[in-house]
Design a protein around this motif. Structure first.
Motif, PDB file in Angstrom:
ATOM      1  N   SER A   1       0.828  -1.199   0.000  1.00 10.84           N
ATOM      2  CA  SER A   1       0.000   0.000   0.000  1.00 10.84           C
ATOM      3  C   SER A   1       0.867   1.256   0.000  1.00 10.84           C
ATOM      4  O   SER A   1       0.620   2.201  -0.744  1.00 10.84           O
ATOM      5  N   ALA A   2       1.928   1.254   0.822  1.00 10.12           N
ATOM      6  CA  ALA A   2       2.744   2.457   0.951  1.00 10.12           C
ATOM      7  C   ALA A   2       3.622   2.664  -0.275  1.00 10.12           C
ATOM      8  O   ALA A   2       3.830   3.789  -0.718  1.00 10.12           O
ATOM      9  N   THR A   3       4.155   1.578  -0.850  1.00  3.75           N
ATOM     10  CA  THR A   3       5.107   1.721  -1.950  1.00  3.75           C
ATOM     11  C   THR A   3       4.416   1.735  -3.304  1.00  3.75           C
ATOM     12  O   THR A   3       4.734   2.540  -4.167  1.00  3.75           O
ATOM     13  N   GLY A   4       3.461   0.824  -3.489  1.00  2.00           N
ATOM     14  CA  GLY A   4       2.892   0.651  -4.819  1.00  2.00           C
ATOM     15  C   GLY A   4       1.809   1.657  -5.148  1.00  2.00           C
ATOM     16  O   GLY A   4       1.649   2.037  -6.309  1.00  2.00           O
ATOM     17  N   ASN A   5       1.046   2.111  -4.138  1.00  2.00           N
ATOM     18  CA  ASN A   5      -0.097   2.960  -4.447  1.00  2.00           C
ATOM     19  C   ASN A   5       0.254   4.285  -5.105  1.00  2.00           C
ATOM     20  O   ASN A   5      -0.502   4.747  -5.959  1.00  2.00           O
ATOM     21  N   PRO A   6       1.393   4.943  -4.759  1.00  2.00           N
ATOM     22  CA  PRO A   6       1.728   6.168  -5.495  1.00  2.00           C
ATOM     23  C   PRO A   6       1.868   5.923  -6.994  1.00  2.00           C
ATOM     24  O   PRO A   6       1.443   6.756  -7.808  1.00  2.00           O
ATOM     25  N   PHE A   7       2.423   4.765  -7.379  1.00  2.00           N
ATOM     26  CA  PHE A   7       2.547   4.449  -8.795  1.00  2.00           C
ATOM     27  C   PHE A   7       1.165   4.319  -9.420  1.00  2.00           C
ATOM     28  O   PHE A   7       0.906   4.814 -10.507  1.00  2.00           O
TER      29      PHE A   7
END
Lengths: 300, 284
Positions: free
Chosen positions: A180-186
């Motif tokens: 959630s923290a790493t992938g969601n910005p992408f």
């Protein structure tokens, strides 16, 4: 003693590799299902007049959802191990049943959310369910199976005191949080809001204005999965893999110092190092790419 | 940005659902434990799952009532609260005899919920009118679901059956706690299964065209869906016949409710399209 440490380091590396795969698969799964925080804009879009063909399956936030899938796979595997089923078969069976539960939850979440948007004319596209549920289930199975296998390694080979299902719950929540923290910005910024400037946030005027049309035809969630599989997924994989690897590495190597406090001390040092890296990367990225070089208020 | 949720009038009143859910859940718990004791069998353990279904239906409507006050993204956290507190009540109640345990469970859960609700409403100053009542209900729901799932997995809700395995090896009873409901942390799976199940019905149907009957049908569906993996996990504790009965009941109930939920979604959806393009609304 040395052999123990060598085996421990080998298992640590293996668990880290499994975690990398789990993180990558988790992120792609949640992006195809539009789970996680960018989903608030997908949910909002029809209310702002933007009818879309995105698979909106918000079971809950990613961490609780993955806490359930992985704990369920681990718990079923633990129960099967109790009746002396072969460990590999037990893990695979448990994860398969957990994946079925995930798929059913995904369909009810999509149908429920979209049917509740009837007031704004958002139709239920039943072909989305047919074509995308199985794709999320496939990714979910990879994520669940690797995560449960990792927990099994910790429990059976590294001698972690927690039982398998509890490890599954803890690491499942960590897996969901990492994805959630790493992938969601992408997924959120670079995909659903690729028509906005980098670093601009989502202004009120652009609320719900997600990208709905593709290079050819209409965008659906498989396109989003294809996009995030390139960068977002591997980034989440590296994130979760590092978390698992460093966590086990410090425990295996430094637990013998100061009656266990050595591992805690090394953990604190790691947190400090990563805090500095994160801060440096953030400032560098804003200064290099962002339109907002000056602090807010002084802009323009 | 959270979604605006409108308070819907009409439908079945919340108090009716509350009393029905509480009574049905208690009756199912007593039936499961009582019949298992009376026949000295494991076969009636599935009543525990039915108790969980009743409690989940009630809990989903409580969450709807509570979240009408604008808790958009806080829906899943209400589930966590209810089960985190519910597990305490469940473990305390499991110490007393089987015919007192469900009553003690409800009373202890109510007390814990009252304290939590008071802290949230008056100390943290959330100031939501229905918060204390809802917290009391949700803790009861969490405790009832956990007790029901414990009954379904281990054939009883006494602490003894939760911390020890009752299987026999070559005809001799073998006592051990390593593989028990709490020992291998099946209780953690029950916790997260129930927690997602209670918050999912409202979380998945929130929106301007929310309908109560559709949400309650979804609640029953996730309840039966929760029973399916629990039935599989009970393979470690129950006789094969009991496991098969549990699987048949849970899959049958799930199939019926899922089908009904599909029909209700079809009824409420703006349109039900297969491989059709985006329909742009007027003015866009």
């Amino acid at each position: 003693m040395v052999e123990n440490i060598v085996i421990g380091i080998g298992l640590t590396a293996f668990a880290g590799a499994l975690a990398s795969v789990a993180g990558a698969a988790e992120d792609v799964e949640s992006d195809i299902g539009s789970q996680g925080d960018p989903n608030s804009q997908v949910q909002l879009a029809p209310q702002m007049g933007y009818i879309h063909r995105i698979f909106n399956k918000a079971v809950s936030g990613e961490p609780p959802a993955y806490g359930l899938w992985v704990a369920l796979g681990a718990g079923l595997a633990a129960a099967f191990l109790q009746v002396n089923i072969n460990p590999i078969l037990a893990l695979a069976l448990g994860c398969a049943i957990a994946t079925l539960v995930q798929g059913i939850y995904a369909t009810t979440a999509y149908l429920g959310r979209i049917a509740s948007l009837a007031k704004f004319g958002q139709p239920v596209y039943i072909d989305i369910l047919k074509s995308m549920t199985t794709v999320t289930m496939a990714h979910a199975f990879i994520a669940i199976f690797t995560a449960v296998t990792m927990c099994y390694l910790m429990n059976a080979a590294l001698g972690h005191p927690f039982p398998l299902a509890l490890l599954g719950l803890v690491w499942g929540i960590a897996l969901g949080a990492a994805g959630s923290a790493t992938g969601n910005p992408f997924y959120g910024k670079e995909r659903q809001y690729q028509n906005q400037k980098f670093g601009a946030g989502v202004p009120v005027a652009a609320s719900g204005n997600i990208v709905r049309y593709a290079e050819a035809g209409e965008r659906n969630s498989l396109d989003n999965g294809w996009f995030t599989a390139k960068l977002g997924g591997p980034a989440s994989g590296v994130c979760f893999g590092l978390i698992v690897f460093l966590e086990l590495w410090r425990t295996v190597l430094f637990e013998s110092f100061w009656a266990g406090w050595g591992a805690i001390f090394v953990g604190l040092i790691l947190i400090l190092i990563f805090t500095f890296i994160d801060r440096y990367a953030e400032v560098w990225a804003r200064e290099t790419f962002g339109p907002y070089a000056k602090p807010e208020g002084a802009a323009k | 940005m959270t979604v605006k949720i409108e308070v819907k009038e009409g439908g079945t009143p919340h108090n009716t659902i509350m009393w029905a859910g509480l009574l049905a859940s208690l009756v199912c718990l007593y039936l499961g434990a009582g019949l298992n004791l009376a026949f000295n069998a494991y076969t009636f353990s599935f009543f525990g799952g039915l108790a969980a279904v009743c409690a989940i239906v009630w809990g989903s409507n409580t969450i709807k009532t509570l979240c009408s006050y604008g808790i958009g993204t806080g829906v899943p956290s209400t589930g966590y609260t209810s089960f985190g507190a519910g597990v305490i009540a469940m473990l305390l109640a499991s110490r007393v005899s089987w015919y007192l345990a469900p009553i003690v469970l409800v009373i202890v859960a109510a007390i814990i919920g009252l304290i939590l609700g008071y802290l949230a409403n008056n100390v943290i100053m959330m100031k939501i009118p229905v918060l204390i009542k809802s917290t009391v209900e949700l803790v009861m729901v969490g405790a009832l679901v956990l007790m029901g799932l414990a009954l379904m997995t281990t054939s009883s809700y006494s602490l003894l059956s939760m911390v020890s395995t009752q299987t026999s090896l070559l005809g001799l009873p073998v006592a051990g706690h390593a593989g028990s409901f709490i020992g291998i942390a099946i209780i953690a799976v029950a916790f997260i299964l129930g927690m997602i199940a209670v918050q999912h019905p409202f979380n998945a149907t929130l929106g301007p065209s929310w309908q109560q009957d559709r949400m309650l049908m979804l609640a029953a569906e996730v309840g039966f869906l929760t029973m399916i993996p629990v039935a599989f996990m009970s393979i470690a504790y129950l006789s094969p016949l009991a496991v098969i009965v549990s699987i048949v009941v849970s899959v049958g109930g799930w199939f019926y409710t899922y089908n009904q939920f599909l029909c209700l979604s079809k009824r409420d959806a703006a349109a039900w399209l297969d491989a059709k393009p985006i329909r742009e609304p007027e003015g866009h």
